[in-house]
Enzyme design. Structure first.
Site, PDB file in Angstrom:
ATOM      1  N   ARG A 206     -35.261  33.043  50.108  1.00  0.00           N
ATOM      2  CA  ARG A 206     -34.493  31.993  50.798  1.00  0.00           C
ATOM      3  C   ARG A 206     -35.186  31.508  52.071  1.00  0.00           C
ATOM      4  NH1 ARG A 206     -29.406  31.532  48.549  1.00  0.00           N
ATOM      5  NH2 ARG A 206     -28.478  33.439  47.754  1.00  0.00           N
TER       6      ARG A 206
ATOM      7  N   ASP B 265     -32.730  31.062  46.073  1.00  0.00           N
ATOM      8  CA  ASP B 265     -33.196  32.438  45.917  1.00  0.00           C
ATOM      9  C   ASP B 265     -33.387  32.843  44.462  1.00  0.00           C
ATOM     10  OD1 ASP B 265     -30.577  34.706  45.389  1.00  0.00           O
ATOM     11  OD2 ASP B 265     -30.299  32.543  45.323  1.00  0.00           O
TER      12      ASP B 265
ATOM     13  N   GLY C 168     -27.094  29.095  49.096  1.00  0.00           N
ATOM     14  CA  GLY C 168     -28.308  28.299  48.986  1.00  0.00           C
ATOM     15  C   GLY C 168     -28.373  27.052  49.831  1.00  0.00           C
TER      16      GLY C 168
ATOM     17  N   ASP D  78     -27.548  22.108  38.890  1.00  0.00           N
ATOM     18  CA  ASP D  78     -28.324  22.520  37.729  1.00  0.00           C
ATOM     19  C   ASP D  78     -27.538  22.191  36.459  1.00  0.00           C
ATOM     20  OD1 ASP D  78     -29.773  23.833  35.766  1.00  0.00           O
ATOM     21  OD2 ASP D  78     -30.184  25.578  36.993  1.00  0.00           O
TER      22      ASP D  78
ATOM     23  N   LYS E 264     -31.116  18.598  38.760  1.00  0.00           N
ATOM     24  CA  LYS E 264     -31.854  18.768  37.499  1.00  0.00           C
ATOM     25  C   LYS E 264     -31.495  17.607  36.576  1.00  0.00           C
ATOM     26  CE  LYS E 264     -33.346  23.329  37.788  1.00  0.00           C
ATOM     27  NZ  LYS E 264     -33.776  24.485  37.052  1.00  0.00           N
TER      28      LYS E 264
END
Length: 178
Positions: A166, A160, A46, A104, A132
């Site tokens: 992506r 993704d 990512g 996250d 996050k």
């Protein structure tokens, strides 16, 4: 916008907002590392787009390497981190900039931070495009944050869903299907 029309997506962060923030972070890093040659470690898959845009704006020399780790299957965390590719540059007593796409749960970044520390770098600077808000408490700082987000699941700009999306140049949220 480089995407086919997709009624299941909505713009979360535009390419322009991302580009502006990436330039700001690159300038801050350039000021901090102006007389250095740190090792930039990108987290695959990512983080590749964010890292690519970021390093092209640096005003300092650097070396670039990648690690590949994940804890997600689809939209859910597996609760365990798997390391698929390790550091290949000697980072002993070197300054390291770890570039992540999204923090996250904090599980992956915590694993990678401890793992990279085991190579005895001089220090580690952590840069993330997205953070996050409700992650568990970490025992180290996230030094540069592109954007703080809520609990929305986003795709594009390297992020993704099951290996799709992506390539999008902006970040998109997924509309809930009824």
């Amino acid at each position: 916008m480089k995407t086919k029309s997709n009624k299941d997506l909505y713009i979360y962060l535009s390419k322009e907002r991302i580009d502006t923030r990436v330039k700001e972070i690159a300038l801050q890093l350039s000021n901090e590392f102006s007389n250095e040659c740190p090792v930039i470690i990108g987290v695959l898959n990512g983080g590749f787009m964010f890292l690519s845009d970021l390093v092209r704006l640096f005003d300092f020399d650097c070396e670039i390497d990648f690690v590949k780790a994940n804890s997600y299957v689809g939209k859910e965390s597996s609760g365990k981190v798997k390391l698929h590719k390790d550091v290949s540059i000697d980072i002993n007593n070197r300054r390291v900039i770890l570039v992540e796409d999204i923090i996250d749960s904090g599980l992956t970044i915590e694993f990678l931070y401890k793992h990279i520390l085991s190579f005895n770098p001089k220090d580690i600077t952590i840069v993330t495009l997205l953070l996050k808000k409700n992650i568990h408490e970490l025992n180290f700082d996230i030094d540069f944050i592109g954007f703080e987000t809520g609990s929305d699941f986003v795709v594009g700009y390297g992020l993704d869903l099951n290996h799709k999306y992506r390539n999008l140049d902006s970040l998109y949220g997924l509309k809930e299907k009824n």
